[in-house]
Design a protein around this motif. Sequence first.
Motif, short mmCIF file in Angstrom:
data_model
loop_
_atom_site.label_atom_id
_atom_site.label_comp_id
_atom_site.label_asym_id
_atom_site.label_seq_id
_atom_site.Cartn_x
_atom_site.Cartn_y
_atom_site.Cartn_z
N MET A 298 -9.17 8.30 -1.53
CA MET A 298 -8.03 7.43 -1.82
C MET A 298 -7.14 8.04 -2.89
O MET A 298 -5.92 7.91 -2.85
CB MET A 298 -8.52 6.05 -2.26
N GLU A 299 -7.74 8.71 -3.85
CA GLU A 299 -6.95 9.38 -4.88
C GLU A 299 -6.11 10.50 -4.26
O GLU A 299 -4.95 10.71 -4.64
CB GLU A 299 -7.88 9.94 -5.95
N ARG A 300 -6.70 11.22 -3.33
CA ARG A 300 -5.97 12.30 -2.65
C ARG A 300 -4.81 11.74 -1.84
O ARG A 300 -3.70 12.29 -1.85
CB ARG A 300 -6.94 13.07 -1.74
N LEU A 301 -5.03 10.63 -1.14
CA LEU A 301 -3.95 10.01 -0.37
C LEU A 301 -2.83 9.54 -1.27
O LEU A 301 -1.64 9.72 -0.96
CB LEU A 301 -4.48 8.83 0.45
N LEU A 302 -3.17 8.94 -2.40
CA LEU A 302 -2.15 8.47 -3.33
C LEU A 302 -1.36 9.64 -3.91
O LEU A 302 -0.14 9.57 -4.06
CB LEU A 302 -2.79 7.64 -4.45
N SER A 303 -2.06 10.72 -4.22
CA SER A 303 -1.38 11.91 -4.73
C SER A 303 -0.40 12.46 -3.71
O SER A 303 0.74 12.82 -4.05
CB SER A 303 -2.42 12.98 -5.09
N ALA A 304 -0.81 12.51 -2.45
CA ALA A 304 0.08 12.99 -1.39
C ALA A 304 1.28 12.07 -1.23
O ALA A 304 2.43 12.53 -1.09
CB ALA A 304 -0.69 13.09 -0.08
N TYR A 305 1.04 10.77 -1.26
CA TYR A 305 2.12 9.79 -1.11
C TYR A 305 3.15 9.93 -2.22
O TYR A 305 4.36 10.02 -1.95
CB TYR A 305 1.52 8.38 -1.11
N ARG A 306 2.71 9.99 -3.46
CA ARG A 306 3.64 10.05 -4.59
C ARG A 306 4.42 11.36 -4.59
O ARG A 306 5.62 11.39 -4.89
CB ARG A 306 2.88 9.89 -5.90
N ASN A 307 3.73 12.45 -4.26
CA ASN A 307 4.38 13.76 -4.27
C ASN A 307 5.36 13.92 -3.11
O ASN A 307 6.53 14.27 -3.30
CB ASN A 307 3.32 14.85 -4.23
N LYS A 308 4.91 13.64 -1.90
CA LYS A 308 5.73 13.94 -0.73
C LYS A 308 6.88 12.96 -0.53
O LYS A 308 7.98 13.36 -0.14
CB LYS A 308 4.86 13.97 0.53
N PHE A 309 6.64 11.69 -0.82
CA PHE A 309 7.71 10.70 -0.59
C PHE A 309 8.49 10.38 -1.86
O PHE A 309 9.55 9.76 -1.79
CB PHE A 309 7.12 9.43 0.02
N LEU B 18 -4.45 4.56 -9.72
CA LEU B 18 -5.11 4.21 -8.47
C LEU B 18 -5.41 2.71 -8.41
O LEU B 18 -5.18 2.07 -7.37
CB LEU B 18 -6.40 5.02 -8.32
N HIS B 19 -5.88 2.17 -9.50
CA HIS B 19 -6.16 0.73 -9.60
C HIS B 19 -4.90 -0.07 -9.28
O HIS B 19 -4.93 -1.05 -8.52
CB HIS B 19 -6.68 0.42 -11.01
N TYR B 20 -3.79 0.33 -9.86
CA TYR B 20 -2.52 -0.37 -9.66
C TYR B 20 -2.12 -0.41 -8.19
O TYR B 20 -1.80 -1.46 -7.64
CB TYR B 20 -1.43 0.30 -10.49
N TYR B 21 -2.14 0.75 -7.55
CA TYR B 21 -1.70 0.82 -6.16
C TYR B 21 -2.66 0.08 -5.22
O TYR B 21 -2.23 -0.64 -4.32
CB TYR B 21 -1.56 2.28 -5.72
N LEU B 22 -3.96 0.27 -5.41
CA LEU B 22 -4.93 -0.37 -4.52
C LEU B 22 -4.88 -1.88 -4.65
O LEU B 22 -4.96 -2.61 -3.66
CB LEU B 22 -6.34 0.14 -4.82
N CYS B 23 -4.75 -2.36 -5.88
CA CYS B 23 -4.77 -3.81 -6.11
C CYS B 23 -3.45 -4.48 -5.76
O CYS B 23 -3.36 -5.71 -5.74
CB CYS B 23 -5.16 -4.11 -7.56
N ASN B 24 -2.42 -3.69 -5.51
CA ASN B 24 -1.14 -4.24 -5.06
C ASN B 24 -0.89 -3.93 -3.59
O ASN B 24 0.26 -3.98 -3.13
CB ASN B 24 0.00 -3.70 -5.93
N THR B 25 -1.96 -3.62 -2.88
CA THR B 25 -1.89 -3.36 -1.44
C THR B 25 -2.80 -4.37 -0.73
O THR B 25 -3.83 -4.76 -1.27
CB THR B 25 -2.38 -1.93 -1.14
N GLN B 26 -2.39 -4.79 0.45
CA GLN B 26 -3.21 -5.74 1.20
C GLN B 26 -4.61 -5.16 1.42
O GLN B 26 -4.76 -4.03 1.87
CB GLN B 26 -2.57 -6.03 2.57
N PRO C 8 -13.45 2.39 -2.46
CA PRO C 8 -12.57 1.77 -3.46
C PRO C 8 -12.97 0.33 -3.73
O PRO C 8 -13.28 -0.43 -2.81
CB PRO C 8 -11.18 1.86 -2.82
N ASN C 9 -12.95 -0.03 -4.98
CA ASN C 9 -13.26 -1.39 -5.40
C ASN C 9 -11.97 -2.20 -5.38
O ASN C 9 -11.07 -2.00 -6.21
CB ASN C 9 -13.85 -1.38 -6.81
#
Length: 365
Positions: free
Chosen positions: A206-217, A325-333, A356-357
């Motif tokens: 999940m950390e890797r996905l978030l890193s890709a999302y923030r960087n690429k988009f 990571l906590h911020y993004y996961l907890c603000n996602t369905q 992920p918790n």
Amino acid sequence: MFPRPPFPGEVRRAAASGRSRSRPRGAGGGTVLLPSMLMFGVILASSGLLLMIEKGILAEVKPPPLHPAAGELAGRGGGGGGGEEAAGDLDYEVLRDIRNRTIRAVCGQRAMPRSVWELPASQRRTVLRHLLVSDKYRFLYCYVPKVACSNWKRILKVLDGALESVDVKLKMDHKSDLVFLGDMKPDEISYRLKNYYKFIFVRNPMERLLSAYRNKFGEIKEYQQKYGVEIVRRYRKNGGNSAGDDVTFSEFLRYLLDEEAERMNEHWMPIYNLCQPCAVRYDFIGSYERLNADANYVLERVQSPSFIRFPERQSWYKPVTAETLHYYLCNTQRRLIKELLPKYILDFSLFAYPLPNITSEFCRQ
């Protein structure tokens, strides 16, 4: 720009309980870290791994000695320390032990591939074009985007004489002056897979996905135009006017849900699909969480020149912290995250990362 929580921090994994194997406390008194039982519960539903643990299959598999002894890294700045560091090393060795046993147990099942030649052609092409070759130092490195692969490519170029130093401030060319195993003949491929030292570096999925999302988009216009525009058009009502630079994390996850893993862009393709750890028996699996120590161990192991060290993190790099990571996961369905997990379940399970918790209690903190 994407919103970020205010405080940086480090990820701390909770120690597992129940039937997980444990070891004595280290010299510093810290408890040994183990993957969460929740992770193994999900694996039970997807691959039957928990049943194998209960039957003692994993206990019969002896892991190779993948971790350097205390003080072994002193030559490259990763040397031994006091009791607290020794305790951390013990914790990490336990995780390595679990990782190695899990990989051997899962990959030992009859349906799993034993070599790259047993893979379907498309899967074989993917892994062979991600295996970089150093004939001079006789090693293969499977690069995983968003797991420090640019720095490893710099090192390969320095080892090959194509780059003067790992600190040269140049935009990384990810194709030139690199040797890919997929460009070789079958007999050359087989020889190197059998005789060369093979390693890979992994990261929390999940950390890797978030890193890709923030960087690429958030930063790369090419990705905004190639992927972002289509994602917004597909998943947002009246999103036809987007330039692709405002993709939300939820929209990105919905896009991943609809994509076939084997057809994904390499920056968010599961590590299992990229590097095929069952078909390729890696001698060392390093972790992003211990990047410098593990990287320096590999450099020692392949007997690279002593002046070569793993590059420092670039000043402009924005790390994904535990709070981010906590911020993004907890603000996602939660539904989106739960539905996405099966696509990355082998990355979580084989590499011993906790799921992920996203419980209400955790997200209220």
